[in-house]
Design a protein around this motif. Structure first.
Motif, PDB file in Angstrom:
ATOM      1  N   ILE A 177       0.887  -1.151  -0.046  1.00  0.00           N
ATOM      2  CA  ILE A 177       0.024   0.202   0.134  1.00  0.00           C
ATOM      3  C   ILE A 177       1.019   1.253  -0.140  1.00  0.00           C
ATOM      4  O   ILE A 177       0.581   2.225  -0.789  1.00  0.00           O
ATOM      5  CB  ILE A 177      -0.895  -0.070   1.327  1.00  0.00           C
ATOM      6  CG1 ILE A 177      -2.086  -1.124   1.169  1.00  0.00           C
ATOM      7  CG2 ILE A 177      -1.653   1.377   1.167  1.00  0.00           C
ATOM      8  CD1 ILE A 177      -2.725  -1.364   2.143  1.00  0.00           C
ATOM      9  N   CYS A 220      -5.435  -0.416  -4.662  1.00  0.00           N
ATOM     10  CA  CYS A 220      -4.691   0.692  -5.029  1.00  0.00           C
ATOM     11  C   CYS A 220      -4.912   1.656  -6.128  1.00  0.00           C
ATOM     12  O   CYS A 220      -4.881   2.965  -6.144  1.00  0.00           O
ATOM     13  CB  CYS A 220      -3.193   0.438  -4.467  1.00  0.00           C
ATOM     14  SG  CYS A 220      -2.810   0.131  -2.863  1.00  0.00           S
ATOM     15  N   SER A 223      -7.998   3.333  -5.927  1.00  0.00           N
ATOM     16  CA  SER A 223      -7.902   4.196  -4.866  1.00  0.00           C
ATOM     17  C   SER A 223      -8.451   5.452  -5.221  1.00  0.00           C
ATOM     18  O   SER A 223      -8.050   6.126  -6.109  1.00  0.00           O
ATOM     19  CB  SER A 223      -6.714   4.272  -4.105  1.00  0.00           C
ATOM     20  OG  SER A 223      -6.785   5.024  -2.930  1.00  0.00           O
ATOM     21  N   ASN A 321      -1.841   0.945   7.784  1.00  0.00           N
ATOM     22  CA  ASN A 321      -1.909   0.913   6.342  1.00  0.00           C
ATOM     23  C   ASN A 321      -2.582  -0.142   5.830  1.00  0.00           C
ATOM     24  O   ASN A 321      -3.576  -0.144   5.059  1.00  0.00           O
ATOM     25  CB  ASN A 321      -0.438   1.191   5.621  1.00  0.00           C
ATOM     26  CG  ASN A 321      -0.064   2.482   5.602  1.00  0.00           C
ATOM     27  OD1 ASN A 321       1.213   2.585   5.057  1.00  0.00           O
ATOM     28  ND2 ASN A 321      -0.560   3.392   5.996  1.00  0.00           N
ATOM     29  N   ARG A 324      -6.159  -0.280   6.269  1.00  0.00           N
ATOM     30  CA  ARG A 324      -6.909   1.073   5.906  1.00  0.00           C
ATOM     31  C   ARG A 324      -7.094   2.124   6.853  1.00  0.00           C
ATOM     32  O   ARG A 324      -8.212   2.803   6.794  1.00  0.00           O
ATOM     33  CB  ARG A 324      -8.094   0.638   4.924  1.00  0.00           C
ATOM     34  CG  ARG A 324      -8.049  -0.225   3.964  1.00  0.00           C
ATOM     35  CD  ARG A 324      -6.927   0.082   2.627  1.00  0.00           C
ATOM     36  NE  ARG A 324      -7.296  -0.856   1.697  1.00  0.00           N
ATOM     37  CZ  ARG A 324      -6.734  -1.885   1.505  1.00  0.00           C
ATOM     38  NH1 ARG A 324      -6.053  -2.581   2.313  1.00  0.00           N
ATOM     39  NH2 ARG A 324      -6.843  -2.738   0.453  1.00  0.00           N
ATOM     40  N   ASN A 448     -12.744   8.826   8.376  1.00  0.00           N
ATOM     41  CA  ASN A 448     -12.812   7.633   7.525  1.00  0.00           C
ATOM     42  C   ASN A 448     -13.773   6.591   7.866  1.00  0.00           C
ATOM     43  O   ASN A 448     -14.158   5.899   6.915  1.00  0.00           O
ATOM     44  CB  ASN A 448     -11.289   6.698   8.108  1.00  0.00           C
ATOM     45  CG  ASN A 448     -10.769   5.622   7.101  1.00  0.00           C
ATOM     46  OD1 ASN A 448     -10.768   5.696   6.045  1.00  0.00           O
ATOM     47  ND2 ASN A 448     -10.662   4.447   7.767  1.00  0.00           N
TER      48      ASN A 448
END
Length: 524
Positions: A177, A220, A223, A321, A324, A448
């Motif tokens: 990531i 990713c 993303s 990471n 997430r 988030n």
């Protein structure tokens, strides 16, 4: 011929196979797991054995319609009718190899420096292997690892060309990531694929390992962390979103994991409680993976950095990471010593921050600028053009950057917001910047979580709005400081700190909307 999907590029190494796992068994499982290119690397094998391995590999790859590339040996590549050959800097020049190979035969080359990338482009290589990102046990390195942030400059050299780019060197599911998000040029040129050796070959479950890597790569690529294509909120919309996140912190009560310095751990915990989140302070590397699952964000503050705390910070960041979860880096006093500079570089080569906050001296040291000096954890000046500086640093580090001071500058790499709230007493108490890091971590956690809830409900969102979250956190602390400073029971810094914590807890969203002094800098 059909274009090649370079996304998951397997480089073989029979010496890494686990006991009981044969080469062809491992290769087939990797192909089933989603490997898209296979490169056969046999450095210590004689020609006859190499040819046999290549023939067996070609038959297996053909069955799964995956192209085979041979490392170094043009003769072997021709003999088995491979899709291409991968050359090193000391191997046959590309222009000579082109004359020997049939039309459509791919030629890739390993590049360790910017000059080598430029020469590969001039020589019309089909793809480059950018190496080595990190230290690796599978190959003796002749160059210092370039790190994630070194890839961006190399990728920029490929802008406008058809040369594809694959990164190699120490790549695993735990750092992929960071690699994918951080290895992007200033013009948003990203990687076409990642080359992996030990994470697949040494695995007892090559199929599962490949599936994990492939899923992270695809996620990713899709993303929303790219700086281009984001919806552009107005100043008013950002403030409205900030106070929505403020309400979210209070309703969601996110758990904020803080690896902070011992000087301010008490006030950091208290300010976290005041905004409506819950703090947990822990540094042991053994529990980082578990805490990453439990917590909603991570704060890494290096104020009292020690050699024995680095492992916890490294593992904490990449665990967050992988889960997430937002990561906030507060590089306190990074310019004070070479140890701090080297430590922050190591952290940023391993994991991707969501937000970096610091004063002018700290961010100058992190960026390698000599424009602003630092005195311990304090800054001794400011930038001539803070707007350009913060925008460029955010773009380079691929995250939100908050430059704190009399005026706070916050950027996502495109736009820069200037926040002008705050009382001078805020800068005179120990740990005010560290408390801001706690606030930002709390707000990013809520942002988030709110974005994840929107996704589950089918709403079209582009991930956590960490720009608005950072703006909200800064406004919360600075506006609260204005109220605290005017209280009758405040007579100086000793009485200001508890009053500040009280005012943060009492602050209402409508007050922020009414008092926020937020401007937007002109686009560069």
């Amino acid at each position: 011929m059909d274009p090649i999907d370079f996304s998951l590029y397997l480089v073989t190494d029979r010496g890494l196979l686990p006991q009981g796992k044969s080469y062809l068994e491992s290769l087939e499982q990797a192909l089933l797991g989603g490997v898209t290119v296979v490169q056969i690397r046999e450095k210590k094998t004689d020609t006859a054995e190499f040819l046999e391995i290549a023939l067996q590999s070609k038959a297996l790859c053909d069955r799964y319609k995956v192209p085979l590339i041979i490392n170094d040996r043009i003769d072997i590549a021709l003999a088995v009718n491979a899709r291409g050959v991968h050359l090193g800097q000391s191997d046959m020049p590309i222009d000579v190899a082109r004359k020997l190979l049939p039309k459509g035969f791919l030629i890739g080359i390993s590049c360790n420096t910017l000059d080598e990338v430029r020469r590969a482009r001039e020589s019309q290589a089909d793809y480059v292997g950018l190496a080595s990102v990190w230290d690796t046990q599978t190959k003796k390195l002749t160059n210092v690892p370039i790190g994630v942030r070194g890839l961006g400059v190399m990728l920029e050299a490929l802008d406008g060309s058809e040369v594809r780019a694959v990164a190699i060197g120490g790549i695993k599911s735990t750092n992929l990531i960071r690699l994918m998000h951080g290895s992007v040029s200033a013009t948003n040129h990203g990687l076409d694929g990642v080359a992996v050796v030990s994470d697949i070959v040494a695995s007892h479950d090559p199929k599962g390992a490949a599936q994990m890597l492939k899923s992270i790569f695809i996620a990713c690529k899709k993303s929303t962390l790219s700086f281009d294509g984001e919806p552009r909120l107005s100043r008013e919309e950002i403030i409205d979103k900030a106070v929505t996140i403020m309400d979210g912190v209070r309703s969601l009560n996110p758990l904020v994991h803080q690896m902070t310095n011992v000087v301010v751990s008490n006030q950091s915990a208290n300010i976290t409680l005041a905004v409506g989140a819950s703090p947990i302070m822990a540094t042991a590397p053994e529990e980082m993976a578990d805490l990453a699952e439990l917590s909603d964000s991570l704060l890494v503050n290096i104020g009292t950095l020690r050699a024995d705390s680095m492992q916890g910070m490294l593992k904490g960041g990449y665990s967050a990471n992988a889960g997430r979860k937002p990561v906030v880096l507060d590089p306190v006093g990074v310019g004070a010593s070479e140890f701090r500079k080297a430590s922050v570089k190591e952290l940023l080569d391993i994991w991707q921050p969501t937000v970096i906050k610091g004063n002018a001296g700290e961010l100058a040291a992190l960026a390698g600028s000599i424009e602003v000096a630092a005195k311990g954890v304090d800054s001794t000046g400011g930038f001539k053009d803070p707007v350009s500086f913060v925008r460029q640093l955010a773009r380079k580090e691929r995250c939100i950057v908050a430059l704190t001071g009399e005026t706070d500058y916050i950027s996502d790499g495109k736009r820069v917001l200037l926040l002008k709230n705050g009382d001078p007493l805020l800068g005179k108490i120990t740990g005010s910047g560290c408390m801001l890091g706690s606030c930002i971590s709390s707000y990013c956690a809520a942002a988030n979580t709110l974005a994840n809830e929107d996704h589950r409900e089918g709403k079209l969102t582009r991930g956590g709005d960490f720009l608005s979250a950072t703006v909200g956190a800064v406004l919360t602390l600075t506006i609260a400081s204005e109220f605290a400073a005017t209280r009758e029971d405040v007579h100086g810094i000793g009485t200001f700190l508890p009053a500040l914590i009280d005012e943060v807890a009492a602050l209402q969203p409508e007050t922020i909307v009414r008092l926020a002094k937020v401007e937007e800098a002109a686009d560069s």
